[in-house]
Design an enzyme around this catalytic site. Structure first.
Site, PDB file in Angstrom:
ATOM      1  N   GLY A   1     -25.931  -8.633  10.671  1.00  0.00           N
ATOM      2  CA  GLY A   1     -26.011  -9.235  12.031  1.00  0.00           C
ATOM      3  C   GLY A   1     -24.524  -8.174  12.984  1.00  0.00           C
ATOM      4  O   GLY A   1     -23.671  -7.805  12.283  1.00  0.00           O
ATOM      5  N   ALA A   2     -24.926  -8.570  14.182  1.00  0.00           N
ATOM      6  CA  ALA A   2     -23.953  -7.624  15.072  1.00  0.00           C
ATOM      7  C   ALA A   2     -22.547  -8.213  14.982  1.00  0.00           C
ATOM      8  O   ALA A   2     -21.432  -7.529  15.173  1.00  0.00           O
ATOM      9  CB  ALA A   2     -24.271  -8.077  16.505  1.00  0.00           C
ATOM     10  N   ASP A   3     -22.414  -9.632  14.632  1.00  0.00           N
ATOM     11  CA  ASP A   3     -20.927 -10.170  14.482  1.00  0.00           C
ATOM     12  C   ASP A   3     -20.315  -9.347  13.313  1.00  0.00           C
ATOM     13  O   ASP A   3     -19.020  -9.033  13.313  1.00  0.00           O
ATOM     14  CB  ASP A   3     -20.996 -11.721  14.193  1.00  0.00           C
ATOM     15  CG  ASP A   3     -21.895 -11.982  12.975  1.00  0.00           C
ATOM     16  OD1 ASP A   3     -22.866 -11.326  12.424  1.00  0.00           O
ATOM     17  OD2 ASP A   3     -21.716 -13.125  12.404  1.00  0.00           O
ATOM     18  N   ARG A   4     -20.937  -9.083  12.106  1.00  0.00           N
ATOM     19  CA  ARG A   4     -20.408  -8.466  11.109  1.00  0.00           C
ATOM     20  C   ARG A   4     -20.125  -7.178  11.417  1.00  0.00           C
ATOM     21  O   ARG A   4     -19.153  -6.401  10.717  1.00  0.00           O
ATOM     22  CB  ARG A   4     -21.244  -8.751   9.776  1.00  0.00           C
ATOM     23  CG  ARG A   4     -21.512 -10.194   9.358  1.00  0.00           C
ATOM     24  CD  ARG A   4     -22.215 -10.334   8.352  1.00  0.00           C
ATOM     25  NE  ARG A   4     -21.448  -9.986   6.999  1.00  0.00           N
ATOM     26  CZ  ARG A   4     -22.019  -9.676   5.795  1.00  0.00           C
ATOM     27  NH1 ARG A   4     -23.380  -9.495   5.933  1.00  0.00           N
ATOM     28  NH2 ARG A   4     -21.318  -9.338   4.811  1.00  0.00           N
TER      29      ARG A   4
ATOM     30  N   ASN B   1     -23.520 -18.434  16.997  1.00  0.00           N
ATOM     31  CA  ASN B   1     -24.500 -19.534  16.883  1.00  0.00           C
ATOM     32  C   ASN B   1     -23.976 -20.602  17.632  1.00  0.00           C
ATOM     33  O   ASN B   1     -24.884 -21.441  18.189  1.00  0.00           O
ATOM     34  CB  ASN B   1     -24.793 -19.939  15.268  1.00  0.00           C
ATOM     35  CG  ASN B   1     -25.641 -18.854  14.627  1.00  0.00           C
ATOM     36  OD1 ASN B   1     -26.620 -18.805  14.826  1.00  0.00           O
ATOM     37  ND2 ASN B   1     -25.009 -18.014  13.695  1.00  0.00           N
ATOM     38  N   THR B   2     -22.893 -20.978  17.705  1.00  0.00           N
ATOM     39  CA  THR B   2     -22.282 -22.169  18.326  1.00  0.00           C
ATOM     40  C   THR B   2     -21.678 -22.112  19.840  1.00  0.00           C
ATOM     41  O   THR B   2     -21.813 -22.583  20.726  1.00  0.00           O
ATOM     42  CB  THR B   2     -21.202 -22.725  17.481  1.00  0.00           C
ATOM     43  OG1 THR B   2     -21.713 -23.151  16.315  1.00  0.00           O
ATOM     44  CG2 THR B   2     -20.567 -24.267  18.204  1.00  0.00           C
TER      45      THR B   2
ATOM     46  N   THR C   1     -19.573 -20.507  12.721  1.00  0.00           N
ATOM     47  CA  THR C   1     -20.643 -21.358  11.986  1.00  0.00           C
ATOM     48  C   THR C   1     -20.710 -20.872  10.694  1.00  0.00           C
ATOM     49  O   THR C   1     -20.872 -21.902   9.901  1.00  0.00           O
ATOM     50  CB  THR C   1     -21.802 -21.160  13.009  1.00  0.00           C
ATOM     51  OG1 THR C   1     -21.505 -21.473  14.523  1.00  0.00           O
ATOM     52  CG2 THR C   1     -22.809 -22.371  12.430  1.00  0.00           C
TER      53      THR C   1
END
Length: 174
Positions: free
Chosen positions: A93-96, A9-10, A119
């Site tokens: 989410g892809a991050d997780r 996100n950032t 974030t």
């Protein structure tokens, strides 16, 4: 050579991977920095793997990378190489997924909790069989600081450019 992109996100995090399990130096850039750092890395790669939690950034990145001749794949629940034993896997989410995949591969046979400070602060639980069982999502430190300032009458807005002390000795530090 494979270009790995983590679009948060950032910030965007980029690295080259010469082979399975190998990771070159990671570049961290704000989304507003343009594609300068990307161009040098993309010119060395033939393919890209993208993990993104920002749909607009995903689309723009795939278009940009495709225009440079890179074959691209996107990490999501449908393409996850790790089992997602949750009620709605399509919302993970892809991050997780990437965090859970790392835990399953780095700590095979061990139950693991991964904490990702971005974030949002995410907690991923991976069991000993390498299955993602769920976790938790909390506001990141900057989001928390903004919420405290806007939701209270007297707390000042603080910036978190550096890691805050573990024990604050005044109100902003706390």
């Amino acid at each position: 050579m494979r270009l790995l992109l983590d679009l948060g996100n950032t910030r965007a995090h980029l690295a080259l991977s010469p082979g399975p399990g190998q990771l070159g130096e990671v570049a961290h850039v704000a989304h507003t920095d343009g594609r300068g750092p990307w161009a040098a890395l993309a010119s060395q790669a033939r393919e890209a793997r993208v993990a993104s939690v920002v749909p607009a950034a995903t689309a723009a990145s795939l278009e940009w990378l495709g225009a440079r001749g890179l074959t691209c794949a996107v990490l999501d629940a449908a393409s996850s190489p790790i089992a997602l034993d949750v009620a709605t896997p399509q919302t993970v989410g892809a991050d997780r997924i990437a965090n859970a995949l790392w835990a399953a591969r780095a700590r095979p046979g061990e139950a693991t909790i991964v904490v990702d400070l971005g974030t949002a602060i995410t907690f991923e639980v991976v069991d000993a069989a390498g299955v993602f069982r769920g976790g938790a999502i909390a506001p990141g430190l900057r989001t928390q600081a903004r919420a405290l300032h806007t939701g209270t009458a007297l707390l000042p807005e603080v910036t978190l450019d550096a890691a805050p002390p573990a024990l604050g000795r005044d109100t902003p530090g706390s």
